[in-house]
Write an enzyme that holds these catalytic residues in place. Structure first.
Site, short mmCIF file in Angstrom:
data_model
loop_
_atom_site.label_atom_id
_atom_site.label_comp_id
_atom_site.label_asym_id
_atom_site.label_seq_id
_atom_site.Cartn_x
_atom_site.Cartn_y
_atom_site.Cartn_z
CD GLU A 93 -2.85 1.01 2.50
OE1 GLU A 93 -2.64 0.10 3.34
OE2 GLU A 93 -3.72 1.88 2.64
CG HIS A 127 -4.57 -1.32 0.05
ND1 HIS A 127 -5.41 -0.35 -0.39
CD2 HIS A 127 -4.77 -1.44 1.39
CE1 HIS A 127 -6.11 0.12 0.63
NE2 HIS A 127 -5.75 -0.53 1.72
#
Lengths: 395, 395
Positions: free
Chosen positions: B239, B264
């Site tokens: 992320e 993510h």
């Protein structure tokens, strides 16, 4: 090509330079031995020398002239809220500078000065996109494109004589997408035939979003093949973040028209097939990080699609697009941005070396000159490494 | 999971709710049948009912409470100038809400209400990352994680009885990366064994940039394999937009630890090998467009790396990350952003259909339930198409 400071501080101080302020808050320049006639965009021409004499603060005045010739501003977010605004200013600045650069005596100095700025930035060879504008003399005499090309050739040769470690420069003849592209293609074919050493090829420039895709010009772009002529293409394509738009599709047409490189190619990362073609055929993408930021395609370069390309070892070269308009010069600023913003934390000397040698590998030069340039460059590179190894005691 | 409005307008109005304002401009809540003891972060607890009676403007007061529980703001650029600031607020809001949600009687309502909000957004099945916090009663009695998990199971079963077109919900047990991860892994192994229908697997949460990579936890994460236990991983990884950082490398470790999905996976687009592995092994990336915008990974979604992933047909599912913190609810907002911002101009009904069915395909459900859910969903999808075909006369 040349810093705006030189244009204002040197060129506009030359005699017979007239200025006119247009209704849309821009300027035009014209050198003339008599008061110029009014034009549709310029009703009232003033002699700059006289104007400057009347104005108390020449420094502030000159700064205001520079403002007209670049996009540079302290507060870009406020001044350029969107792509349309910044592109409008971009095109305006281009037009404003034209009256200075296309004055025949200025052009010679401009080219020499431009090569000098690049040379001081350790650039050894140049491929320049140019419309080969017609030029004018003080008395209004007009020279055609051939004249401009010849001047470019002469000045470059002179520069190489003065700087033997500079290899030379070639032109990519560029037609604005809103102009008569077919005519320019025909001219370019002829010029490429007559000046094969100087003319590298052809491109279509101007904002892609204004319409007229490569496909729109398919007839004009098919001419070289039809005529059995050689005219390598170096297309701007996919300078957009709008996936699925016409501009986005230009990427595919550029490749189908056998482009030699792709200017910007911002959109290529999300075209898997185009990306594969570009890679397999060694069609390099010309990455212009500062331009993409200034023209609002991306703010944080870590999100630039070239991050993906670089991680995949895609053929990439660094280009400065229009440095004088962005208030930069040379290529180092763009190399810096590519290295720091796009290369990631693991970018290293090898990254820089690869990018520099890519500029030679994907140039339009014939093999013998590529090899020569590579040897010249390698010598400088090795010296650069040796000097820094000594300097920082890294032996 | 539940809108902040409900927490403030419903939960904080329940009797015995105390509030405390911390030195760092946050709040804590506690339900208690007597005046709570001072804590290190809370010296002075006030009964909310009494406080509200003293305050003239309950609406403004409630708004201020909501401010503490979400990241929503009219001017995010000014309020959250960088990732650090917004993440600090993010973690604070999490902690502020905890005292409300972990009150045992509230938790039941919270889960039911949460499922209801999802259900009204046409969500038919949920996989929820949860730390399974211990809960407390009015008199201070503490319930352990097993109690919380049982409540989750009971409430979900009740909800499914009331809403037969909702399939159910599973938990991905999550350890904060700054906590005792090894202990949580051991607990998770046991809970997965005891509640195989409810426990989908395990994840490590909290801001990756705070350190403690997946590799740091390699010993803890190797436990299930060593013990011959089943504990599927659903790791948050990558992320970040900082290529080459430790967080960036988490992508590779997540795959090497055989993660079932990647939370993510923002960084995966520039890891060609990881991308290939993820694709070949059908390890979907959980795309959270609103979260990525709010937490300042990308401003213009057209530059989101998922544009590349989507163009390549990479396995993708849409997730809302923490909707209540972002001031959204359900999943439609994120679907909208993915469709409009990431899908490009050629995204169409097929895109939506693919993304919706991906949620089933890449879920943790066993095959028989996947098939059942797919049939349930397809019926609704076909009805949706039929209704709109009639409505807009598209026959």
């Amino acid at each position: 090509m040349v810093s705006v400071e030189w244009l204002v501080k040197n060129v506009t101080y030359r005699p017979h330079c007239y200025i006119c302020f247009t209704w849309d808050n821009s300027v035009r320049f014209l050198f003339s031995d008599k008061q110029p006639f009014p034009r549709w965009d310029c009703l009232y021409w003033q002699l700059l020398e006289a104007l400057r004499a009347r104005i108390g603060d020449p420094t502030r005045f000159d700064d205001s002239l520079m403002q007209h010739l670049t996009l540079f501003t302290e507060d870009p977010e406020r001044e350029y809220p969107n792509q349309n605004v910044v592109w409008e200013k971009f095109e305006k600045a281009f037009i404003a500078a034209a009256g200075l650069i296309t004055h025949a005596p200025v052009l010679r100095d401009y080219i020499y000065k431009g090569l000098e700025e690049l040379y001081y930035d350790n650039i050894m060879y140049l491929e320049l996109r140019s419309g080969l504008s017609r030029t004018y003399e003080l008395d209004g005499t007009i020279h055609d494109k051939v004249w401009t090309l010849k001047v470019f050739q002469e000045v470059t040769q002179m520069f190489v004589q003065d700087h033997p470690d500079f290899l030379g420069a070639r032109i990519i003849i560029s037609a604005h997408r809103l102009s008569e592209v077919k005519t320019v293609v025909k001219e370019a074919i002829q010029l490429q035939k007559d000046f094969p050493d100087v003319v590298a090829g052809f491109d279509i420039v101007g904002r892609e979003d204004d319409g007229r895709t490569l496909w729109f010009f398919r007839e004009a772009l098919s001419l070289p093949a039809q005529l059995g002529a050689t005219l390598p293409f170096f297309f701007h394509a996919g300078e957009t973040d709008d996936e699925g738009s016409d501009v986005d599709q230009n990427i595919l047409d550029a490749l189908l028209f056998n482009t030699s490189r792709i200017g910007h190619g911002y959109a290529i990362a999300h075209h898997p097939l185009a990306k594969e073609l570009s890679r397999k055929r060694n069609i390099a993408v010309e990455l212009c990080p500062i331009s993409n930021q200034v023209l609002k395609l991306v703010s944080d370069l870590r999100n630039h699609p070239a991050v993906v390309l670089m991680s995949e070892g895609h053929p990439l070269v660094i280009s400065s697009d229009d440095p004088s308009l962005f208030g930069t010069s040379g290529l180092s600023y763009d190399f810096y941005q590519a290295f720091v913003g796009i290369g990631g934390l693991k970018a290293n000397l090898g990254t820089l070396k690869e990018l520099a040698s890519n500029s030679i590998r994907y140039s339009s030069l014939p093999t013998n000159l590529k090899n020569k340039l590579h040897d010249m460059w390698l010598e400088k590179w090795d010296l650069f490494i040796a000097n820094n190894t000594t300097k920082y005691n890294l032996e």
